[in-house]
Each structure stands twice: as structure tokens, then as C-alpha cells.
Scaffold this motif. Structure first.
Motif, short mmCIF file in Angstrom:
data_model
loop_
_atom_site.label_atom_id
_atom_site.label_comp_id
_atom_site.label_asym_id
_atom_site.label_seq_id
_atom_site.Cartn_x
_atom_site.Cartn_y
_atom_site.Cartn_z
N GLY A 15 0.83 -1.20 -0.06
CA GLY A 15 0.07 -0.08 -0.05
C GLY A 15 0.97 1.44 0.05
N GLY A 16 2.03 1.39 0.74
CA GLY A 16 2.87 2.62 0.89
C GLY A 16 4.11 2.21 -0.06
N GLY A 17 3.73 1.65 -1.22
CA GLY A 17 4.86 1.67 -2.14
C GLY A 17 5.51 3.11 -2.79
N ALA A 18 4.62 3.96 -2.97
CA ALA A 18 5.30 5.34 -3.34
C ALA A 18 6.16 5.75 -2.26
CB ALA A 18 4.17 6.05 -3.80
N LYS A 19 5.85 5.68 -1.00
CA LYS A 19 6.49 6.26 0.05
C LYS A 19 7.66 5.48 0.09
CE LYS A 19 6.13 7.45 4.89
NZ LYS A 19 5.19 7.15 6.30
N LEU A 20 7.83 4.02 -0.03
CA LEU A 20 9.05 3.24 0.04
C LEU A 20 9.82 3.69 -1.09
CD1 LEU A 20 9.29 -0.72 0.24
CD2 LEU A 20 10.67 0.64 -1.55
N MET A 21 9.52 3.88 -2.20
CA MET A 21 10.44 4.52 -3.27
C MET A 21 10.74 6.10 -3.11
SD MET A 21 9.71 5.00 -7.50
CE MET A 21 9.56 3.18 -7.81
N ASP A 22 10.28 6.81 -2.62
CA ASP A 22 10.55 8.16 -2.27
C ASP A 22 11.41 8.00 -1.21
OD1 ASP A 22 10.43 10.92 -2.04
OD2 ASP A 22 9.02 10.86 -0.43
N GLY A 23 11.35 7.22 -0.10
CA GLY A 23 12.58 7.08 0.92
C GLY A 23 13.89 6.77 0.39
N ALA A 24 13.70 5.43 -0.50
CA ALA A 24 14.83 5.00 -1.23
C ALA A 24 15.67 6.17 -1.92
CB ALA A 24 14.61 3.77 -1.89
N LEU A 25 14.74 6.90 -2.58
CA LEU A 25 15.30 7.89 -3.56
C LEU A 25 16.20 8.90 -2.92
CD1 LEU A 25 12.61 8.03 -6.32
CD2 LEU A 25 15.08 7.85 -6.60
N GLN A 26 15.88 9.47 -1.66
CA GLN A 26 16.28 10.17 -0.56
C GLN A 26 17.43 9.73 -0.24
OE1 GLN A 26 13.64 12.40 2.16
NE2 GLN A 26 11.93 11.14 1.38
N ARG A 27 17.76 8.59 0.35
CA ARG A 27 18.80 8.08 0.87
C ARG A 27 19.91 6.91 0.42
NH1 ARG A 27 14.47 8.00 4.30
NH2 ARG A 27 14.22 5.77 4.11
N GLN A 28 19.15 6.04 -0.79
CA GLN A 28 20.08 4.94 -1.03
C GLN A 28 20.06 4.57 -2.50
OE1 GLN A 28 16.78 2.93 1.46
NE2 GLN A 28 18.58 1.50 2.23
N VAL A 29 19.43 5.23 -3.47
CA VAL A 29 19.53 4.87 -4.73
C VAL A 29 19.09 6.15 -5.33
CG1 VAL A 29 17.18 4.01 -4.89
CG2 VAL A 29 18.96 3.24 -6.27
N GLU A 30 19.64 6.19 -6.68
CA GLU A 30 19.21 7.44 -7.57
C GLU A 30 18.46 7.03 -8.67
OE1 GLU A 30 23.14 8.62 -9.18
OE2 GLU A 30 23.80 9.50 -7.09
N LEU A 31 17.53 7.84 -9.31
CA LEU A 31 16.45 7.81 -10.04
C LEU A 31 17.16 7.01 -11.42
CD1 LEU A 31 13.70 8.04 -10.61
CD2 LEU A 31 13.85 10.27 -11.60
N PRO A 32 18.53 7.39 -12.13
CA PRO A 32 18.84 6.83 -13.00
C PRO A 32 19.05 5.15 -12.90
CG PRO A 32 19.74 8.82 -13.27
CD PRO A 32 19.11 8.60 -11.91
N GLN A 33 19.55 4.97 -11.70
CA GLN A 33 19.63 3.40 -11.32
C GLN A 33 18.24 2.81 -11.42
OE1 GLN A 33 21.70 4.54 -7.69
NE2 GLN A 33 23.03 2.84 -8.30
#
Length: 284
Positions: free
Chosen positions: A141-159
């Protein structure tokens, strides 16, 4: 050596690993017959002198599908530390030519993964972080939030885009593509389109988009009621300068007598009913 191995691998061991550590098949059989080791599946055992943890459960499920199996989806997300709770059903990805049967508590997906999409963590093969983020983001359900958190701290959008393009056609691929496009195009503009659609579906009238107030353009305004709705994108698009300017803009609008409501992209996609309820309450 066996005890060290069991301690480092959640109490789970395969027959091949036991042999490599110097145990014969007879020695393994004696441990099973005595109840010291429990058989999780053919060739996979758990030492019954310790708790059977979520790590044990996921590891046993993956190893029961052979040496080329990989933890994926929410199972990999938990292993990477992206989520706090392990999923009830373990997702395992195996090569297309595999013929493993479905097991209770396990969801098996058949797909050939590129080597770059597989990593090993604590002795377990799991999907690499970018692919894990994509797959987990569309499975909860909170998938968008998971992606948002990962983009902030752990992974970049091009990856994320590269992992997505390498694995097109997988389960959840269309939903992941929508999330990536929203991030790529600018989540703020996408959020504005979603808000307009929500207002139309709720049959709320009296609003205008890009309405001028105090030298600024308000995303959505109810001019007669002097209600301004401002939309924010995902957190990873923000920086300190943008944050300061947005607050200055909000103060100017508020000082002119307007009530300001702020919603994020995540509010609009994850909690649309709450957004509409708050707008209706303000307009009553």
C-alpha cells in the motif's frame, strides 16, 4: 565450523553446505533422526536449538529452490532494510527453466535475472537494491513512500530506470513505470493533475487552477472562499532553497487572508479520500 555457519545463517543449512563443511550424509541423517536438525525441504535443514526467525524462514524458502534462487519483492526489501516487517509470503525468483513446485508460504516467480540485478547479503542471494525498490514499491500500500524514501537515501533515479528497462515485462512493471515517470517528469506537476482529477471525481466545483494571488500562482484556488491549495512533489525533489521559497510564498498568501492547504504527491496517491474530506471541510 558447523556451529559458526549456523550462527551466521539463521540456523539454516543445506546438504551441500554441510558436506562442504565436512559432514557426511550419514552424519546429517543422524542429526535429522535425533531431532537436532529439522528438515525444511529436501536438502535444507534448520538446527532446532535456536528460534526460527523471519531470517530463518526467508533463507530456508530461498535455499529450498536451489543455488540459483533469489529472494525478491518484499522479501528482498526486508533483507535490504527497506521495510520494518518481513512479509508473510516469501517471494522467490528462479530461472525460467526451473521446475520447483509451489510451496505454502512461498510465491515463486520464474524469470532470468541479469547478474547486475543480483547481490549477496549475509550469505543469501537477493535482488539488487534498484530492482528491489521497483518490485517492492508496487507490492504494498505504501509503495510510493518506499520508493521516495529510497530515492532520498539509498538509490538514484537513473539506477531505477536502468533496472526497470532491464526487466520490462515483469510482474508490476506498468505500475513501476508510472511511478518512475511521475518522478522523472516532476512529481509536483503530476500531483497537480491528480488533484484536479480528484476534485472532478468528487464533483467539487468553484475552483480554478494557477490562480494569481499576491504575485504568485496558486496551484488550485477557490476564489470566492479564499482557499488556496498548494501541491508538493516527492521529498527527494526538494532542497532547502525550494523549501524556504515555498514557505515565504505561503506566508504572503496567508497574510492576504487566504486559508492555505498543502498536500504532497504521496497524500494524493496514498490517501485521496482524506484529501477530499479536508478540502470539503474547508469549503463548508
Amino acid at each position: 565450523m558447523i556451529e559458526d555457519y549456523l550462527r551466521d545463517h539463521d540456523g539454516v543449512i543445506t546438504l551441500a553446505q554441510a558436506r562442504a563443511a565436512g559432514l557426511s550424509d550419514d552424519a546429517v541423517g543422524r542429526r535429522v533422526r535425533s531431532g537436532r536438525w529439522l528438515r525444511c525441504s529436501p536438502g535444507v535443514f534448520f538446527a532446532d536449538d535456536r528460534p526460527f526467525t523471519d531470517g530463518s524462514r526467508i533463507r530456508a524458502a530461498v535455499w529450498s529452490h536451489g543455488p540459483r534462487a533469489v529472494a525478491s519483492g518484499l522479501s528482498a526489501a526486508w533483507w535490504h532494510g527497506l521495510t520494518s516487517f518481513a512479509p508473510a509470503v516469501v517471494e522467490v525468483t528462479v530461472p525460467r527453466i526451473s521446475n520447483h513446485r509451489q510451496r505454502p508460504g512461498v510465491r515463486t516467480r520464474r524469470r532470468n535475472l541479469a547478474p547486475t540485478d543480483i547481490v549477496e547479503r549475509k550469505g543469501l542471494r537477493i535482488t539488487a537494491l534498484p530492482l528491489t525498490v521497483l518490485e517492492a514499491a508496487v507490492r504494498r500500500g505504501g509503495g510510493a513512500k518506499l520508493m521516495d524514501g529510497a530515492l532520498q537515501r539509498q538509490v538514484e533515479l537513473p539506477q531505477l530506470w536502468r533496472a526497470h528497462l532491464r526487466n520490462k515485462g515483469r510482474h508490476g512493471s506498468p505500475a513501476a513505470s508510472r511511478l518512475l515517470r511521475a518522478a522523472d517528469d516532476g512529481a509536483r506537476s503530476e500531483a497537480e493533475r491528480i488533484l484536479v482529477k480528484l476534485l472532478k471525481n468528487a464533483r467539487i466545483t468553484g475552483w480554478k487552477t494557477n490562480y494569481p494571488v499576491g504575485g504568485f500562482k496558486v496551484d488550485v484556488a477557490f476564489p470566492d472562499l479564499k482557499i488556496a491549495i498548494e501541491v508538493d512533489g516527492w521529498a527527494f525533489h526538494s532542497d532547502s532553497e525550494v523549501f524556504v521559497k515555498d514557505r515565504q510564498r505561503q506566508n504572503v498568501i496567508a497574510l492576504l487572508g487566504w486559508q492555505v492547504l498543502r498536500f504532497t504527491w504521496l497524500d494524493l496517491t496514498e490517501h485521496p479520500a482524506r484529501v477530499i474530506a479536508e478540502i470539503k471541510f474547508a469549503c463548508r
